[in-house]
Design a protein around this motif. Sequence first.
Motif, short mmCIF file in Angstrom:
data_model
loop_
_atom_site.label_atom_id
_atom_site.label_comp_id
_atom_site.label_asym_id
_atom_site.label_seq_id
_atom_site.Cartn_x
_atom_site.Cartn_y
_atom_site.Cartn_z
N GLU A 86 -7.60 4.48 -3.41
CA GLU A 86 -7.71 3.04 -3.66
C GLU A 86 -7.43 2.73 -5.13
OE1 GLU A 86 -8.12 -0.93 -3.13
OE2 GLU A 86 -7.95 0.64 -1.59
N TYR A 87 -7.97 3.56 -6.04
CA TYR A 87 -7.68 3.37 -7.45
C TYR A 87 -6.18 3.50 -7.73
CZ TYR A 87 -12.60 3.49 -9.03
OH TYR A 87 -13.91 3.20 -9.27
N MET A 88 -5.53 4.49 -7.11
CA MET A 88 -4.10 4.72 -7.35
C MET A 88 -3.26 3.54 -6.86
SD MET A 88 -3.73 8.81 -6.50
CE MET A 88 -1.98 8.86 -6.89
N GLN A 89 -3.64 2.98 -5.70
CA GLN A 89 -2.90 1.80 -5.18
C GLN A 89 -3.04 0.62 -6.13
OE1 GLN A 89 -4.22 1.03 -1.19
NE2 GLN A 89 -3.41 2.96 -0.36
N GLN A 90 -4.25 0.41 -6.63
CA GLN A 90 -4.46 -0.70 -7.56
C GLN A 90 -3.68 -0.50 -8.85
OE1 GLN A 90 -8.59 -1.74 -8.17
NE2 GLN A 90 -9.11 -1.20 -6.04
N LEU A 91 -3.61 0.74 -9.31
CA LEU A 91 -2.87 1.04 -10.53
C LEU A 91 -1.38 0.82 -10.34
CD1 LEU A 91 -4.81 4.25 -11.66
CD2 LEU A 91 -4.77 2.07 -12.88
N ARG A 92 -0.83 1.15 -9.15
CA ARG A 92 0.59 0.96 -8.87
C ARG A 92 0.97 -0.52 -8.95
NH1 ARG A 92 -0.20 4.80 -4.63
NH2 ARG A 92 0.76 6.81 -5.15
#
Length: 288
Positions: A86-92
Motif C-alpha cells: 500500500e505504501y509503494m502504491q501511494q509512493l508511485r
Amino acid sequence: MIQSMTGYGKSVLQLPTKKVTIEIKSLNSKNLDLNVRIPSYYKEKELAVRKKLASALLRGKVDFSIFVEMTADETSTTVNPGVVKEYMQQLRKMIEADTSTDIELLKMAVKMPDALKTEREELDETEWSTIAKGIELAIKDIVQYRIDEAASLEIDFKQRIVNIKAFLEEVNDLDGDRIDNVKTRLQKAIDELKVETDENRFEQELIYYLEKLDINEEKVRLANHLDYFLETLASPESNGKKLGFIVQEMGREINTTGSKANFAPMQKAVIQMKNELEQIKEQILNVL
C-alpha cells in the motif's frame, strides 16, 4: 566490615535462542536511587528484581540492566506485506514512474510506520528462572566489588584516626605550657597598666578566665569519639551514615578545642587534626 557504594557486577548467560547480559553499576548516594532497564517481556518481574536489589545493595545510585541478543536463526520481527504494498502504491502516485524503481520504493516503504511487525514474546518461567540465578551472581559480584573497594578505605581511615590521636596527645602535652603562657600574658598586661590590683580578685578573675579556656572535656570526648569510630568501623555491618555522624561530633570537639586554644603551638596541632578529619569526611560519603 564496611562496603563502598561504588561497585560493578556482571553475569552473562547463554540460553538456547539468546544471549543475556546482566549488569549492575552503583555510585554513592544518600539513599537508594534505583534505575532498572529490562526488556518489555520481563516487565512483570521488575518489582521482584527491585526488591532483591534493594535488599542486597541498601544504598547508592544503582543502574540495573538486562541486555538480550538473539542468537537463533528465527526472528520475531516480520515484514507486513499488505502495508508495504500500500505504501509503494501511494509512493508511485506521487512520483514519476521513470524516476524511481520498485527497489527504491521498497526501501522507502519498509521505513514507514507498521511496515514491520513484531510478535510479542511471552515470558518463559523456565527461562526466567535461569536469568534470576544470573541476577544473583551479578549481585554477589557487585557486593564483593564493594567490599574490595572499601578495604583500602578502611586502611586509610585507621591511619588517619591514628594521626588524629597523635595530634591529640600533642595537644594534651601542650596544655600545661598553654596555661602558664596565659597566666604570664595576663600578669604582663596588668604590669604594663601600672595599676595596683587586689591579689585575691586577680586570682578569681584568672580562675574564671582559665575555666573558659579549659579543654579537658573536649579532649576526653574527642578521644571517645575516635575509639567509637574504630569500634563502628570493625562492626560486622557497614554503616556509613553512623560513621558520618561520629565524624561530625569529632569535628565539633576539634573546632571547640581550636577556638579555646589561644596558644599558637596548640592551634597548629588542631589544624593538623582538622586536615586529617577533612580527608575522612570526603571518603566517608562513599561508605555504604
